[in-house]
Design an enzyme around this catalytic site. Sequence first.
Site, short mmCIF file in Angstrom:
data_model
loop_
_atom_site.label_atom_id
_atom_site.label_comp_id
_atom_site.label_asym_id
_atom_site.label_seq_id
_atom_site.Cartn_x
_atom_site.Cartn_y
_atom_site.Cartn_z
N TYR A 149 10.87 3.91 -9.50
CA TYR A 149 12.24 4.21 -9.08
C TYR A 149 13.03 2.92 -9.06
O TYR A 149 12.46 1.83 -8.95
CB TYR A 149 12.26 4.86 -7.69
N SER A 177 0.88 -1.15 0.00
CA SER A 177 0.00 0.00 0.00
C SER A 177 0.92 1.21 0.00
O SER A 177 1.80 1.29 0.86
CB SER A 177 -0.87 -0.04 1.26
N GLU A 235 0.44 -2.31 -5.61
CA GLU A 235 0.25 -1.18 -4.68
C GLU A 235 -1.23 -0.82 -4.68
O GLU A 235 -1.76 -0.27 -5.65
CB GLU A 235 1.07 0.04 -5.13
#
Length: 432
Positions: free
Chosen positions: A369, A316, A391
Amino acid sequence: MVPLNVVFLLGACLGASLAGKHDIYSRHSVHRVSVTTENENTLIHQLETSLELDVWEHGAPPDRDYIIRVTPEQEQAFLNILDDHGIAHALRHPDVARMFEEFDEQIAEWRKSQLLRNSRIVPFENYPSYAEVNDYLEYIAAQYPDLATLVTAGPSYEGRDVKYLKISTTNFTDTSKPIYFLDATIHAREWVTTPVALYTIHRLVEDLRTEDRDLLEDIDWIILPIVNPDGFEYSRDYERLWRRTRSYNESVSVTCYGVDANRNFDVAFNTIGVSANPCAQDYPGTEPFSEPETRYVRDIMFEYLERIQMYLNIHSHGNWLLYGFGDTTLPANSLQIFHVGAAMGAAIDALKLPQARYYRVGNSAILLYPTSGSAQDYGQRIGIPFSYTLELPGYTYAFQVPPSYIQQINTETWAGLAASARLARLYYRARS
Ligand SMILES: *[C@@H]1O[C@H](CO)[C@@H](O)[C@H](O)[C@H]1NC(C)=O
Ligand SMILES: *[C@@H]1O[C@H](CO)[C@@H](O)[C@H](O)[C@H]1NC(C)=O
Protein backbone atom coordinates in the site's frame (compact mmCIF):
# COMPACT_ATOMS: atom_id res chain seq x y z
CA MET A 1 -0.37 -19.25 58.71
CA VAL A 2 -2.67 -17.38 56.36
CA PRO A 3 -6.21 -18.72 56.44
CA LEU A 4 -7.17 -20.55 53.32
CA ASN A 5 -10.09 -18.28 52.50
CA VAL A 6 -7.74 -15.25 52.50
CA VAL A 7 -5.42 -17.00 50.08
CA PHE A 8 -8.39 -17.83 47.93
CA LEU A 9 -9.64 -14.25 48.00
CA LEU A 10 -6.21 -12.95 47.13
CA GLY A 11 -6.06 -15.34 44.22
CA ALA A 12 -9.49 -14.27 43.07
CA CYS A 13 -8.53 -10.59 43.23
CA LEU A 14 -5.31 -11.16 41.32
CA GLY A 15 -7.18 -13.19 38.77
CA ALA A 16 -9.78 -10.45 38.43
CA SER A 17 -7.23 -7.68 37.99
CA LEU A 18 -5.31 -9.69 35.38
CA ALA A 19 -8.53 -10.55 33.58
CA GLY A 20 -9.35 -6.84 33.46
CA LYS A 21 -6.11 -5.80 31.83
CA HIS A 22 -7.37 -6.29 28.29
CA ASP A 23 -10.98 -5.29 28.84
CA ILE A 24 -10.83 -2.53 26.23
CA TYR A 25 -10.65 -5.33 23.63
CA SER A 26 -13.54 -7.28 25.07
CA ARG A 27 -15.53 -8.94 22.24
CA HIS A 28 -13.43 -7.29 19.59
CA SER A 29 -13.21 -9.89 16.87
CA VAL A 30 -10.59 -10.81 14.31
CA HIS A 31 -11.48 -11.82 10.77
CA ARG A 32 -9.63 -13.37 7.91
CA VAL A 33 -10.64 -11.66 4.67
CA SER A 34 -9.75 -13.20 1.32
CA VAL A 35 -9.31 -10.73 -1.51
CA THR A 36 -9.05 -12.20 -4.98
CA THR A 37 -8.98 -9.11 -7.20
CA GLU A 38 -7.40 -5.66 -7.16
CA ASN A 39 -10.87 -4.09 -6.90
CA GLU A 40 -11.55 -5.99 -3.72
CA ASN A 41 -8.16 -4.99 -2.43
CA THR A 42 -8.94 -1.33 -3.10
CA LEU A 43 -12.24 -1.67 -1.30
CA ILE A 44 -10.55 -3.05 1.81
CA HIS A 45 -8.09 -0.15 1.73
CA GLN A 46 -11.00 2.28 1.59
CA LEU A 47 -12.79 0.55 4.46
CA GLU A 48 -9.60 0.61 6.46
CA THR A 49 -9.75 4.41 6.41
CA SER A 50 -13.51 5.02 6.43
CA LEU A 51 -14.30 2.51 9.19
CA GLU A 52 -10.91 2.96 10.89
CA LEU A 53 -10.31 -0.75 10.88
CA ASP A 54 -7.28 -2.17 12.59
CA VAL A 55 -5.55 -4.17 9.87
CA TRP A 56 -3.24 -6.67 11.55
CA GLU A 57 -1.91 -8.13 8.37
CA HIS A 58 -2.24 -6.73 4.89
CA GLY A 59 -3.39 -9.03 2.17
CA ALA A 60 -2.49 -9.16 -1.47
CA PRO A 61 -4.69 -10.74 -4.09
CA PRO A 62 -5.09 -13.48 -4.95
CA ASP A 63 -3.35 -15.57 -2.32
CA ARG A 64 -2.62 -13.49 0.75
CA ASP A 65 -5.48 -12.86 3.12
CA TYR A 66 -6.09 -9.87 5.32
CA ILE A 67 -6.35 -10.20 9.08
CA ILE A 68 -8.53 -7.45 10.51
CA ARG A 69 -9.72 -6.58 13.99
CA VAL A 70 -13.11 -4.90 14.42
CA THR A 71 -14.95 -3.56 17.45
CA PRO A 72 -18.34 -5.07 18.35
CA GLU A 73 -19.95 -1.85 17.06
CA GLN A 74 -18.20 -2.11 13.68
CA GLU A 75 -18.55 -5.81 13.15
CA GLN A 76 -21.96 -6.17 11.51
CA ALA A 77 -21.56 -3.22 9.16
CA PHE A 78 -18.15 -4.47 8.13
CA LEU A 79 -19.30 -8.02 7.44
CA ASN A 80 -22.36 -6.78 5.56
CA ILE A 81 -20.18 -4.78 3.20
CA LEU A 82 -17.97 -7.80 2.60
CA ASP A 83 -21.04 -9.97 1.92
CA ASP A 84 -22.50 -7.36 -0.43
CA HIS A 85 -19.32 -7.52 -2.48
CA GLY A 86 -19.04 -11.29 -2.33
CA ILE A 87 -15.76 -11.14 -0.43
CA ALA A 88 -15.07 -14.29 1.55
CA HIS A 89 -14.35 -13.93 5.25
CA ALA A 90 -14.00 -16.15 8.29
CA LEU A 91 -13.98 -15.48 11.99
CA ARG A 92 -10.54 -16.05 13.44
CA HIS A 93 -11.09 -14.96 17.05
CA PRO A 94 -14.34 -13.94 18.73
CA ASP A 95 -12.73 -12.09 21.62
CA VAL A 96 -9.41 -10.29 21.45
CA ALA A 97 -9.34 -9.67 25.20
CA ARG A 98 -9.42 -13.41 25.85
CA MET A 99 -6.74 -13.94 23.20
CA PHE A 100 -4.43 -11.47 24.97
CA GLU A 101 -5.06 -13.10 28.34
CA GLU A 102 -3.97 -16.41 26.87
CA PHE A 103 -0.91 -14.74 25.37
CA ASP A 104 0.03 -13.29 28.77
CA GLU A 105 -0.28 -16.76 30.28
CA GLN A 106 1.96 -18.21 27.57
CA ILE A 107 4.61 -15.59 28.23
CA ALA A 108 4.47 -16.16 31.98
CA GLU A 109 4.83 -19.93 31.47
CA TRP A 110 7.68 -19.44 29.03
CA ARG A 111 9.55 -17.16 31.41
CA LYS A 112 9.07 -19.61 34.25
CA SER A 113 10.42 -22.53 32.23
CA GLN A 114 13.33 -20.41 30.98
CA LEU A 115 14.23 -19.50 34.56
CA LEU A 116 14.15 -23.18 35.48
CA ARG A 117 16.35 -24.18 32.53
CA ASN A 118 18.87 -21.32 32.54
CA SER A 119 18.32 -19.73 35.95
CA ARG A 120 17.95 -16.43 34.09
CA ILE A 121 15.76 -14.82 31.45
CA VAL A 122 17.45 -15.00 28.07
CA PRO A 123 16.27 -11.70 26.58
CA PHE A 124 16.56 -12.70 22.93
CA GLU A 125 14.56 -15.89 23.45
CA ASN A 126 11.80 -14.03 25.18
CA TYR A 127 9.66 -10.92 25.17
CA PRO A 128 11.89 -8.68 27.31
CA SER A 129 10.79 -5.43 28.91
CA TYR A 130 12.49 -2.14 28.11
CA ALA A 131 14.53 -2.49 31.31
CA GLU A 132 15.61 -6.03 30.43
CA VAL A 133 16.72 -4.87 26.99
CA ASN A 134 18.82 -2.11 28.55
CA ASP A 135 20.33 -4.59 31.00
CA TYR A 136 21.36 -6.80 28.11
CA LEU A 137 22.90 -3.92 26.13
CA GLU A 138 24.81 -2.79 29.21
CA TYR A 139 25.96 -6.32 29.91
CA ILE A 140 27.29 -6.74 26.36
CA ALA A 141 29.08 -3.38 26.42
CA ALA A 142 30.66 -4.19 29.78
CA GLN A 143 31.71 -7.74 28.88
CA TYR A 144 33.02 -6.97 25.38
CA PRO A 145 34.43 -3.42 25.55
CA ASP A 146 36.74 -4.10 22.59
CA LEU A 147 33.80 -4.94 20.36
CA ALA A 148 30.72 -3.19 21.61
CA THR A 149 30.02 0.44 22.55
CA LEU A 150 26.75 1.46 24.13
CA VAL A 151 25.41 4.82 22.99
CA THR A 152 22.50 6.75 24.44
CA ALA A 153 20.91 8.70 21.61
CA GLY A 154 18.84 10.75 24.05
CA PRO A 155 15.56 10.62 25.93
CA SER A 156 12.26 9.56 24.45
CA TYR A 157 9.30 11.91 24.80
CA GLU A 158 8.57 10.45 28.23
CA GLY A 159 12.23 10.43 29.21
CA ARG A 160 13.32 6.85 28.57
CA ASP A 161 16.81 6.59 27.11
CA VAL A 162 16.90 5.40 23.51
CA LYS A 163 19.99 3.21 23.38
CA TYR A 164 21.91 1.43 20.68
CA LEU A 165 25.04 -0.64 20.34
CA LYS A 166 27.86 -0.03 17.94
CA ILE A 167 29.68 -3.25 17.16
CA SER A 168 33.07 -3.07 15.50
CA THR A 169 36.49 -4.70 15.65
CA THR A 170 38.07 -1.25 15.19
CA ASN A 171 35.76 0.98 17.23
CA PHE A 172 34.42 2.41 13.96
CA THR A 173 37.83 3.86 13.03
CA ASP A 174 38.34 1.83 9.85
CA THR A 175 36.35 3.91 7.44
CA SER A 176 36.84 1.44 4.61
CA LYS A 177 34.19 -0.82 6.14
CA PRO A 178 30.51 -0.60 5.30
CA ILE A 179 27.99 -0.21 8.12
CA TYR A 180 24.82 -2.22 8.57
CA PHE A 181 22.22 -0.29 10.61
CA LEU A 182 19.18 -2.13 11.90
CA ASP A 183 16.45 -1.07 14.28
CA ALA A 184 13.31 -2.58 15.80
CA THR A 185 10.07 -1.77 17.59
CA ILE A 186 9.38 1.54 15.94
CA HIS A 187 5.78 0.31 16.10
CA ALA A 188 5.11 -0.44 19.74
CA ARG A 189 2.97 -3.56 19.39
CA GLU A 190 5.42 -5.41 17.15
CA TRP A 191 7.15 -7.05 20.06
CA VAL A 192 8.87 -9.90 18.27
CA THR A 193 11.16 -7.49 16.42
CA THR A 194 13.23 -6.62 19.49
CA PRO A 195 14.39 -10.19 20.24
CA VAL A 196 15.61 -10.39 16.62
CA ALA A 197 17.74 -7.29 17.15
CA LEU A 198 19.11 -8.72 20.41
CA TYR A 199 19.82 -12.08 18.85
CA THR A 200 21.80 -10.34 16.11
CA ILE A 201 23.93 -8.76 18.84
CA HIS A 202 24.29 -12.17 20.48
CA ARG A 203 25.50 -13.82 17.28
CA LEU A 204 27.96 -11.04 16.46
CA VAL A 205 29.42 -10.67 19.93
CA GLU A 206 28.67 -13.58 22.28
CA ASP A 207 28.33 -16.43 19.84
CA LEU A 208 30.32 -15.55 16.74
CA ARG A 209 30.83 -18.72 14.72
CA THR A 210 33.82 -19.44 12.55
CA GLU A 211 31.83 -19.25 9.34
CA ASP A 212 30.56 -15.79 10.33
CA ARG A 213 33.86 -14.11 11.18
CA ASP A 214 33.70 -12.02 8.02
CA LEU A 215 30.47 -10.42 9.20
CA LEU A 216 32.20 -9.00 12.25
CA GLU A 217 35.58 -8.29 10.70
CA ASP A 218 34.50 -6.72 7.44
CA ILE A 219 31.39 -4.85 8.56
CA ASP A 220 30.53 -2.41 11.37
CA TRP A 221 27.09 -2.73 12.95
CA ILE A 222 24.65 -0.33 14.58
CA ILE A 223 21.79 -2.06 16.36
CA LEU A 224 18.92 -0.14 17.99
CA PRO A 225 16.52 -2.67 19.58
CA ILE A 226 13.73 -0.29 20.68
CA VAL A 227 13.16 2.88 18.68
CA ASN A 228 9.90 3.66 20.48
CA PRO A 229 10.30 2.73 24.16
CA ASP A 230 7.34 4.83 25.37
CA GLY A 231 4.90 3.16 23.03
CA PHE A 232 6.43 -0.22 23.75
CA GLU A 233 6.05 0.04 27.50
CA TYR A 234 2.54 1.43 27.04
CA SER A 235 1.64 -1.58 24.92
CA ARG A 236 2.99 -3.88 27.64
CA ASP A 237 1.17 -2.19 30.48
CA TYR A 238 -2.07 -0.75 29.09
CA GLU A 239 -3.00 -1.23 25.45
CA ARG A 240 -1.51 -4.28 23.80
CA LEU A 241 -2.25 -2.94 20.33
CA TRP A 242 -0.64 0.47 20.82
CA ARG A 243 1.43 1.28 17.74
CA ARG A 244 2.37 4.94 17.96
CA THR A 245 4.67 7.09 20.05
CA ARG A 246 3.34 8.70 23.26
CA SER A 247 3.91 12.40 22.62
CA TYR A 248 1.19 14.85 23.56
CA ASN A 249 0.20 18.10 21.88
CA GLU A 250 -2.89 19.70 23.31
CA SER A 251 -3.40 21.95 20.32
CA VAL A 252 -3.62 18.87 18.09
CA SER A 253 -5.77 16.65 20.29
CA VAL A 254 -6.67 16.64 23.95
CA THR A 255 -7.53 12.95 23.95
CA CYS A 256 -5.13 11.20 21.58
CA TYR A 257 -1.45 10.65 22.13
CA GLY A 258 1.42 9.95 19.80
CA VAL A 259 2.02 9.71 16.08
CA ASP A 260 2.89 6.91 13.71
CA ALA A 261 6.68 7.14 13.93
CA ASN A 262 6.99 5.31 10.63
CA ARG A 263 5.11 8.14 8.87
CA ASN A 264 7.03 10.89 10.68
CA PHE A 265 10.22 11.00 8.57
CA ASP A 266 10.94 13.87 6.23
CA VAL A 267 10.22 12.20 2.93
CA ALA A 268 7.05 13.12 1.04
CA PHE A 269 5.76 13.89 4.52
CA ASN A 270 1.99 13.85 5.05
CA THR A 271 1.09 13.11 1.44
CA ILE A 272 -0.13 9.53 0.93
CA GLY A 273 -1.03 6.59 3.17
CA VAL A 274 -1.57 8.82 6.19
CA SER A 275 -4.56 10.04 8.15
CA ALA A 276 -5.33 13.63 9.12
CA ASN A 277 -7.12 12.30 12.20
CA PRO A 278 -4.75 12.67 15.17
CA CYS A 279 -6.33 9.58 16.74
CA ALA A 280 -5.70 7.32 13.72
CA GLN A 281 -3.04 4.63 13.67
CA ASP A 282 -1.27 6.26 10.72
CA TYR A 283 -1.40 9.91 11.80
CA PRO A 284 2.03 11.31 10.80
CA GLY A 285 2.31 14.23 13.26
CA THR A 286 2.27 17.98 12.75
CA GLU A 287 5.63 18.10 11.01
CA PRO A 288 8.48 15.81 9.97
CA PHE A 289 10.59 14.66 12.90
CA SER A 290 8.22 16.04 15.49
CA GLU A 291 9.17 12.98 17.58
CA PRO A 292 12.53 12.70 19.34
CA GLU A 293 12.60 8.97 18.56
CA THR A 294 12.56 9.49 14.79
CA ARG A 295 15.12 12.27 15.10
CA TYR A 296 17.54 9.80 16.71
CA VAL A 297 17.21 7.39 13.79
CA ARG A 298 17.80 10.28 11.39
CA ASP A 299 20.84 11.45 13.34
CA ILE A 300 22.44 8.00 13.28
CA MET A 301 21.89 7.85 9.53
CA PHE A 302 23.56 11.21 9.00
CA GLU A 303 26.43 10.56 11.39
CA TYR A 304 27.52 7.65 9.21
CA LEU A 305 25.85 8.37 5.90
CA GLU A 306 29.05 7.83 3.91
CA ARG A 307 29.37 4.30 5.21
CA ILE A 308 25.88 2.98 5.93
CA GLN A 309 25.43 0.51 3.13
CA MET A 310 22.30 -1.09 4.44
CA TYR A 311 19.44 -0.03 6.71
CA LEU A 312 16.80 -2.42 7.98
CA ASN A 313 13.68 -1.20 9.77
CA ILE A 314 12.22 -4.31 11.37
CA HIS A 315 8.49 -4.87 11.75
CA SER A 316 6.01 -7.60 12.49
CA HIS A 317 4.40 -9.24 10.54
CA GLY A 318 3.63 -10.85 7.18
CA ASN A 319 6.87 -12.15 5.59
CA TRP A 320 7.59 -9.15 3.44
CA LEU A 321 10.86 -7.48 2.54
CA LEU A 322 10.01 -4.07 1.14
CA TYR A 323 11.84 -1.14 -0.39
CA GLY A 324 11.07 2.34 -1.68
CA PHE A 325 9.46 4.37 -2.64
CA GLY A 326 6.08 4.56 -0.98
CA ASP A 327 4.52 6.19 -4.05
CA THR A 328 5.47 3.24 -6.37
CA THR A 329 8.43 5.05 -7.95
CA LEU A 330 11.66 3.06 -7.81
CA PRO A 331 15.16 4.09 -6.71
CA ALA A 332 17.75 4.22 -9.48
CA ASN A 333 19.48 1.08 -8.16
CA SER A 334 16.27 -0.86 -7.68
CA LEU A 335 17.68 -3.93 -9.42
CA GLN A 336 20.51 -4.09 -6.88
CA ILE A 337 18.05 -3.50 -4.06
CA PHE A 338 15.95 -6.36 -5.34
CA HIS A 339 19.03 -8.55 -5.69
CA VAL A 340 20.16 -8.05 -2.09
CA GLY A 341 16.58 -8.29 -0.82
CA ALA A 342 15.95 -11.50 -2.73
CA ALA A 343 19.14 -13.01 -1.33
CA MET A 344 17.93 -12.17 2.14
CA GLY A 345 14.43 -13.50 1.62
CA ALA A 346 15.67 -16.71 0.01
CA ALA A 347 18.15 -17.34 2.82
CA ILE A 348 15.36 -16.98 5.36
CA ASP A 349 13.00 -19.14 3.35
CA ALA A 350 15.58 -21.91 3.25
CA LEU A 351 15.17 -22.25 7.02
CA LYS A 352 11.49 -21.43 7.36
CA LEU A 353 8.94 -23.60 9.11
CA PRO A 354 6.79 -25.65 6.73
CA GLN A 355 3.66 -23.74 7.69
CA ALA A 356 5.29 -20.34 7.17
CA ARG A 357 4.85 -18.33 4.02
CA TYR A 358 7.65 -17.63 1.66
CA TYR A 359 8.95 -14.10 1.85
CA ARG A 360 7.87 -11.74 -0.87
CA VAL A 361 10.31 -9.02 -1.90
CA GLY A 362 9.50 -5.81 -3.73
CA ASN A 363 8.45 -2.19 -3.72
CA SER A 364 6.32 -1.43 -0.67
CA ALA A 365 3.65 0.55 -2.49
CA ILE A 366 3.28 -1.99 -5.29
CA LEU A 367 3.19 -5.03 -3.04
CA LEU A 368 1.26 -3.56 -0.14
CA TYR A 369 0.00 0.00 0.00
CA PRO A 370 1.18 3.59 -0.48
CA THR A 371 3.03 5.31 2.34
CA SER A 372 4.85 8.55 2.98
CA GLY A 373 7.29 9.55 5.69
CA SER A 374 8.58 6.02 6.31
CA ALA A 375 12.01 5.21 7.69
CA GLN A 376 12.63 2.94 4.72
CA ASP A 377 11.99 5.72 2.21
CA TYR A 378 13.92 8.27 4.21
CA GLY A 379 17.03 6.10 4.35
CA GLN A 380 16.80 5.46 0.63
CA ARG A 381 16.15 9.11 -0.19
CA ILE A 382 19.12 10.49 1.72
CA GLY A 383 21.51 8.07 0.04
CA ILE A 384 21.65 4.74 1.87
CA PRO A 385 21.97 2.34 -1.07
CA PHE A 386 20.01 -0.53 0.49
CA SER A 387 17.11 0.53 2.70
CA TYR A 388 14.39 -1.95 3.64
CA THR A 389 11.38 -2.70 5.77
CA LEU A 390 11.40 -6.27 7.04
CA GLU A 391 8.09 -7.79 8.12
CA LEU A 392 8.84 -10.89 10.19
CA PRO A 393 6.56 -13.93 10.15
CA GLY A 394 3.42 -13.90 12.28
CA TYR A 395 2.39 -17.44 11.31
CA THR A 396 -1.29 -17.30 12.18
CA TYR A 397 -0.72 -15.43 15.42
CA ALA A 398 -0.41 -11.84 14.25
CA PHE A 399 1.25 -9.76 17.00
CA GLN A 400 0.91 -12.64 19.47
CA VAL A 401 3.60 -14.91 18.13
CA PRO A 402 4.00 -17.53 20.88
CA PRO A 403 7.38 -17.19 22.57
CA SER A 404 8.29 -20.73 21.53
CA TYR A 405 8.65 -19.40 17.95
CA ILE A 406 11.07 -16.61 18.79
CA GLN A 407 14.20 -18.67 18.41
CA GLN A 408 13.05 -19.91 15.00
CA ILE A 409 12.47 -16.35 13.83
CA ASN A 410 15.83 -15.29 15.26
CA THR A 411 17.89 -17.95 13.54
CA GLU A 412 16.20 -17.77 10.16
CA THR A 413 16.41 -13.96 10.18
CA TRP A 414 20.06 -14.11 11.13
CA ALA A 415 20.68 -16.21 8.03
CA GLY A 416 18.96 -13.52 5.99
CA LEU A 417 20.94 -10.73 7.60
CA ALA A 418 24.16 -12.60 6.91
CA ALA A 419 23.31 -13.18 3.25
CA SER A 420 22.24 -9.58 2.69
CA ALA A 421 25.24 -8.15 4.54
CA ARG A 422 27.69 -10.14 2.43
CA LEU A 423 26.07 -9.19 -0.84
CA ALA A 424 25.61 -5.53 0.10
CA ARG A 425 29.31 -5.47 1.00
CA LEU A 426 30.26 -6.55 -2.52
CA TYR A 427 28.24 -3.63 -3.84
CA TYR A 428 30.00 -1.38 -1.30
CA ARG A 429 33.36 -2.14 -2.88
CA ALA A 430 31.92 -1.04 -6.18
CA ARG A 431 30.53 2.10 -4.54
CA SER A 432 33.83 3.38 -3.18
C1 LIG B 1 35.83 4.29 20.81
O1 LIG B 1 35.82 5.61 20.29
C2 LIG B 1 35.16 6.56 21.09
C3 LIG B 1 35.20 7.89 20.38
O2 LIG B 1 34.54 7.81 19.17
C4 LIG B 1 35.79 6.64 22.47
O3 LIG B 1 35.05 7.52 23.27
C5 LIG B 1 35.82 5.27 23.09
O4 LIG B 1 36.52 5.31 24.31
C6 LIG B 1 36.49 4.27 22.17
N1 LIG B 1 36.37 2.93 22.73
C7 LIG B 1 37.42 2.11 22.81
C8 LIG B 1 37.14 0.76 23.40
O5 LIG B 1 38.52 2.39 22.40
C1 LIG C 1 1.67 21.24 18.38
O1 LIG C 1 0.79 21.39 17.29
C2 LIG C 1 0.85 22.65 16.63
C3 LIG C 1 -0.16 22.64 15.52
O2 LIG C 1 -1.46 22.49 16.01
C4 LIG C 1 2.23 22.88 16.07
O3 LIG C 1 2.32 24.15 15.49
C5 LIG C 1 3.27 22.75 17.18
O4 LIG C 1 4.55 22.81 16.61
C6 LIG C 1 3.09 21.43 17.90
N1 LIG C 1 4.02 21.35 19.01
C7 LIG C 1 4.98 20.42 19.07
C8 LIG C 1 5.85 20.48 20.30
O5 LIG C 1 5.13 19.56 18.25
